[in-house]
Design an enzyme around this catalytic site. Sequence first.
Site, short mmCIF file in Angstrom:
data_model
loop_
_atom_site.label_atom_id
_atom_site.label_comp_id
_atom_site.label_asym_id
_atom_site.label_seq_id
_atom_site.Cartn_x
_atom_site.Cartn_y
_atom_site.Cartn_z
CG ASN A 1 -1.78 1.22 1.34
OD1 ASN A 1 -1.84 2.02 0.40
ND2 ASN A 1 -2.46 1.37 2.47
CD GLU B 1 -2.89 5.65 6.59
OE1 GLU B 1 -2.91 5.57 5.36
OE2 GLU B 1 -1.94 5.21 7.28
CB SER C 1 5.35 -1.00 12.11
OG SER C 1 4.94 0.33 12.33
N GLY D 1 2.57 2.96 10.76
CA GLY D 1 3.49 4.09 10.56
C GLY D 1 4.20 4.53 11.82
CD GLU E 1 -3.21 -2.20 7.51
OE1 GLU E 1 -2.11 -2.42 7.01
OE2 GLU E 1 -3.89 -1.20 7.23
CG HIS F 1 -5.90 2.06 5.12
ND1 HIS F 1 -5.43 3.03 5.98
CD2 HIS F 1 -4.91 1.15 4.98
CE1 HIS F 1 -4.18 2.71 6.33
NE2 HIS F 1 -3.84 1.57 5.74
CE LYS G 1 -0.24 3.33 4.72
NZ LYS G 1 -0.10 3.47 6.16
N GLY H 1 2.99 -0.88 4.38
CA GLY H 1 2.93 0.54 4.03
C GLY H 1 4.32 1.07 3.74
P1 13P Z 1 3.02 0.93 7.73
O1 13P Z 1 3.60 -0.35 7.19
O2 13P Z 1 3.69 2.15 7.25
O3 13P Z 1 2.89 0.87 9.22
O4 13P Z 1 1.52 1.03 7.15
C1 13P Z 1 0.69 -0.07 7.27
C2 13P Z 1 -0.53 0.18 6.49
O5 13P Z 1 -1.32 1.04 6.82
C3 13P Z 1 -0.75 -0.63 5.28
O6 13P Z 1 -2.05 -0.48 4.80
#
Ligand code: 13P
Length: 263
Positions: free
Chosen positions: A14, A103, A219, A179, A173, A101, A16, A240
Amino acid sequence: MATRVSPMPLVAANWKMNPNDAGDALDLVRGVLSVARGHADRVEVAIFPPFPWLLGVSEVIAESGVKLGAQDCFWELSGAYTGEVSPAMLKGWCEWVITGHSERRIYLGETDEMVAKKTASALGSELSVIMCVGELADHYDAGTSDQVVEAQVRAGLANCSADDSARLVIAYEPVWAIGTGKSADAEHAYKTMRLIRRVVGELIGAGAARKVRILYGGSVNSGNVESYVELPLCDGVLVGSASLDAAEFAHIVKVTAEVYGHR
Ligand code: 13P
């Protein structure tokens, strides 16, 4: 070692809202292509770039076995919905889409009901879906992760049936792990994925639920991926930040292939 009976593991990138430059997006996907291709018989790799880069990335990965997905879609198939992209538009050159997601839930106010409509609409358009669920830090600290995740799974799958199982993936997640570099410990991830599997079984039947893949995300990097993909209930990872580094993501694919190859 026991033979793995569940479907092929999925390693999903992803991106983003990255990268800002079209050339960088193509370089990034080229960087993971040879490793992904080399393990295509053992690991399904799917890349989720931002909408504007989907077409360019689709040309780079053509015939490679690497799959393409969008990071979101709307629930209606066409109409006066300014700025939205429908599953019907994605269908044909995207195989996958992400729904729910955290976010989008946090920054755009997406509710469980919206996630349910998007998930059903995408599945109805013959896309495969990664539906994301996960608790906030407050829930984790209060010990209510299970209730929150169970409610998200039940609500998000409200309009789904057993027929959708092979094209449905649920990504666990934990929001506090996204993140932050603070990945969930494997035991917490395992228990939550077990809960998700049970709830999905109650909703669509245990037989169909076995076809639903469950991923961990939050992460994930080349150093910790093994601790997740070696969990018996884990069917892969949603990555991510680490997916923005081609070498790092390629390493995650390689480790996953090795772990599943030994099951
Ligand atoms: P990170 O791997 O940056 O923590 O993000 C995970 C994520 O939100 C994947 O959809």
